[in-house]
Motif scaffolding. Structure first.
Motif, PDB file in Angstrom:
ATOM      1  N   VAL A   1     -15.377  -0.382  -2.360  1.00  0.00           N
ATOM      2  CA  VAL A   1     -15.067   0.694  -1.552  1.00  0.00           C
ATOM      3  C   VAL A   1     -14.788   1.925  -2.722  1.00  0.00           C
ATOM      4  O   VAL A   1     -14.020   1.544  -3.519  1.00  0.00           O
ATOM      5  N   ARG A   2     -15.479   2.900  -2.578  1.00  0.00           N
ATOM      6  CA  ARG A   2     -15.239   4.158  -3.328  1.00  0.00           C
ATOM      7  C   ARG A   2     -13.778   4.360  -3.200  1.00  0.00           C
ATOM      8  O   ARG A   2     -13.553   4.942  -2.154  1.00  0.00           O
ATOM      9  N   SER A   3     -12.893   4.217  -4.236  1.00  0.00           N
ATOM     10  CA  SER A   3     -11.533   4.649  -3.989  1.00  0.00           C
ATOM     11  C   SER A   3     -10.762   5.240  -5.237  1.00  0.00           C
ATOM     12  O   SER A   3     -11.228   4.773  -6.397  1.00  0.00           O
ATOM     13  N   GLU A   4      -9.410   5.434  -5.221  1.00  0.00           N
ATOM     14  CA  GLU A   4      -8.544   6.016  -6.397  1.00  0.00           C
ATOM     15  C   GLU A   4      -8.381   4.418  -7.164  1.00  0.00           C
ATOM     16  O   GLU A   4      -7.982   4.529  -8.339  1.00  0.00           O
ATOM     17  N   ALA A   5      -8.584   3.311  -6.647  1.00  0.00           N
ATOM     18  CA  ALA A   5      -8.468   1.918  -7.368  1.00  0.00           C
ATOM     19  C   ALA A   5      -9.043   2.075  -8.779  1.00  0.00           C
ATOM     20  O   ALA A   5      -8.782   1.549  -9.667  1.00  0.00           O
TER      21      ALA A   5
ATOM     22  N   SER B   1      -2.858   6.715  -1.056  1.00  0.00           N
ATOM     23  CA  SER B   1      -4.204   6.860  -1.676  1.00  0.00           C
ATOM     24  C   SER B   1      -5.127   5.906  -1.055  1.00  0.00           C
ATOM     25  O   SER B   1      -4.894   4.897  -0.150  1.00  0.00           O
ATOM     26  N   GLY B   2      -6.500   6.140  -1.411  1.00  0.00           N
ATOM     27  CA  GLY B   2      -7.655   4.950  -1.068  1.00  0.00           C
ATOM     28  C   GLY B   2      -7.492   4.913   0.316  1.00  0.00           C
ATOM     29  O   GLY B   2      -7.534   5.597   1.228  1.00  0.00           O
ATOM     30  N   ILE B   3      -7.891   3.549   0.646  1.00  0.00           N
ATOM     31  CA  ILE B   3      -8.244   2.960   1.881  1.00  0.00           C
ATOM     32  C   ILE B   3      -6.838   3.128   2.776  1.00  0.00           C
ATOM     33  O   ILE B   3      -6.987   3.370   4.102  1.00  0.00           O
TER      34      ILE B   3
ATOM     35  N   ALA C   1     -13.570   1.127   5.708  1.00  0.00           N
ATOM     36  CA  ALA C   1     -12.559   0.081   5.561  1.00  0.00           C
ATOM     37  C   ALA C   1     -11.404   0.287   6.617  1.00  0.00           C
ATOM     38  O   ALA C   1     -10.766  -0.623   7.292  1.00  0.00           O
ATOM     39  N   ALA C   2     -10.998   1.623   6.777  1.00  0.00           N
ATOM     40  CA  ALA C   2      -9.881   1.922   7.720  1.00  0.00           C
ATOM     41  C   ALA C   2     -10.332   1.789   9.016  1.00  0.00           C
ATOM     42  O   ALA C   2      -9.333   1.320   9.713  1.00  0.00           O
ATOM     43  N   GLU C   3     -11.365   1.869   9.377  1.00  0.00           N
ATOM     44  CA  GLU C   3     -11.859   1.681  10.757  1.00  0.00           C
ATOM     45  C   GLU C   3     -11.645   0.194  11.217  1.00  0.00           C
ATOM     46  O   GLU C   3     -11.288  -0.233  12.488  1.00  0.00           O
TER      47      GLU C   3
ATOM     48  N   CYS D   1      -6.289  -9.758   8.674  1.00  0.00           N
ATOM     49  CA  CYS D   1      -6.567  -9.523   7.122  1.00  0.00           C
ATOM     50  C   CYS D   1      -7.933  -8.657   7.146  1.00  0.00           C
ATOM     51  O   CYS D   1      -8.749  -9.118   7.660  1.00  0.00           O
ATOM     52  N   VAL D   2      -7.917  -7.504   6.506  1.00  0.00           N
ATOM     53  CA  VAL D   2      -9.147  -6.811   6.018  1.00  0.00           C
ATOM     54  C   VAL D   2      -9.536  -7.320   4.520  1.00  0.00           C
ATOM     55  O   VAL D   2      -8.698  -7.242   3.801  1.00  0.00           O
TER      56      VAL D   2
END
Ligand SMILES: NC(=O)c1ccc[n+]([C@@H]2O[C@H](COP(=O)([O-])OP(=O)(O)OC[C@H]3O[C@@H](n4cnc5c(N)ncnc54)[C@H](OP(=O)(O)O)[C@@H]3O)[C@@H](O)[C@H]2O)c1
Length: 244
Positions: free
Chosen positions: A177-181, A15-17, A212-214, A171-172
């Motif tokens: 960030v809009r996510s399932e979190a 899920s998410g990032i 964030a994935a980028e 580390c990121v």
């Protein structure tokens, strides 16, 4: 097809990032081992990627699960760990057990998982951890999570030194960030939180998982970058508290 011929394990990829990272990697030609606890969620995520993703469940907080996962996965070029779970609460109200649980989920889990995976990481590969803005820009009722993030960042720098030159470690640090979190929040409260946070940022909005994935893909692919905490936070570190 920057990652063609490479294999990447994404822990937290259901899920998410993490899911956005796994998807971007598949599109960039990688074979991706997608991991988290919930097999059904992993299968659903992988079905969205087309070919290129395989599931390998793990509970980072269970030593036997980590060991079994490390045996099961193939040799990998990169390891990304975006998995975590977090609790918020004031210093006086958040129990010691809750904080220990956060450290288990976001620090000791990634620590043990990275340690178990080191033998599977190919020369020239990398490990990418996830922290978050709270380590350096605290928020009310988030001191525990800020401490966990700070520990992840310190671990990143130490391991970059220790595991180099064979492996790079980065580390990121995402901002909001809009996510399932945030899936457990009541939708209007969640939107209000996104809007209020966005308003305080130079970008005037919160982030998307793809953004964030980028950053994770950059850290994996740039061979001269190690020991770095990369902020992807809409300018959270310089946010203003007064309204525009
Ligand atoms: N989104 C934000 O606003 C934000 C802000 C700052 C920092 N971050 C950080 O960025 C990272 C990614 O966040 P996200 O928004 O993508 O979160 P997310 O959507 O909640 O994803 C977290 C993933 O972790 C997995 N997970 C949780 N505990 C696990 C465990 N013990 N073992 C294995 N997998 C586990 C969950 O899947 P299962 O339930 O299937 O295990 C889930 O897929 C996290 O480190 C988070 O703290 C996020």
């Amino acid at each position: 097809m920057k990652f063609k011929g490479q294999t990447v394990a994404v822990v937290g990829g259901g899920s998410g990032i993490g899911k956005a990272i796994a998807h971007a990697l598949v599109l960039a030609g990688a074979k991706v081992v997608v991991s988290s606890r919930d097999s059904a969620k992993l299968d659903a995520a992988i079905s969205e990627f087309g070919d290129g993703g395989v599931a390998a469940p793990i509970d980072m907080t269970a030593p036997e699960s980590v060991a079994a996962w490390a045996e099961e996965i193939p040799q990998i070029d990169h390891l990304v760990i975006s998995a975590s779970s977090a609790a918020h609460g004031s210093f006086e109200e958040l129990s010691n057990a809750d904080l220990r649980h956060m450290f288990d989920a976001k620090f000791f889990g990634p620590y043990a998982t990275a340690r178990a995976a080191v033998k599977k990481l190919a020369e020239g590969g990398s490990i990418t951890f996830f922290s978050g803005v709270l380590s350096r820009r605290p928020g009310l009722n988030c001191s525990g999570l800020g401490a966990v993030n700070g520990a992840v960042e310190a671990l990143t720098r130490g391991l970059a030194l220790e595991l180099g030159p064979r492996l790079r470690v980065n580390c990121v640090s995402p901002g909001m960030v809009r996510s399932e979190a945030y899936a457990g929040m009541e939708p209007s409260a969640r939107e209000a939180m996104y809007e209020a946070t966005g308003e305080s940022l130079p970008t005037a909005r919160v982030g998307e998982v793809e953004e964030a994935a980028e950053a994770a893909l950059f850290l994996m692919s740039n061979a001269y970058t190690t020991g770095v905490v990369l902020d992807v936070d809409g300018g959270h570190m310089i946010r203003q508290y007064a309204k525009r």
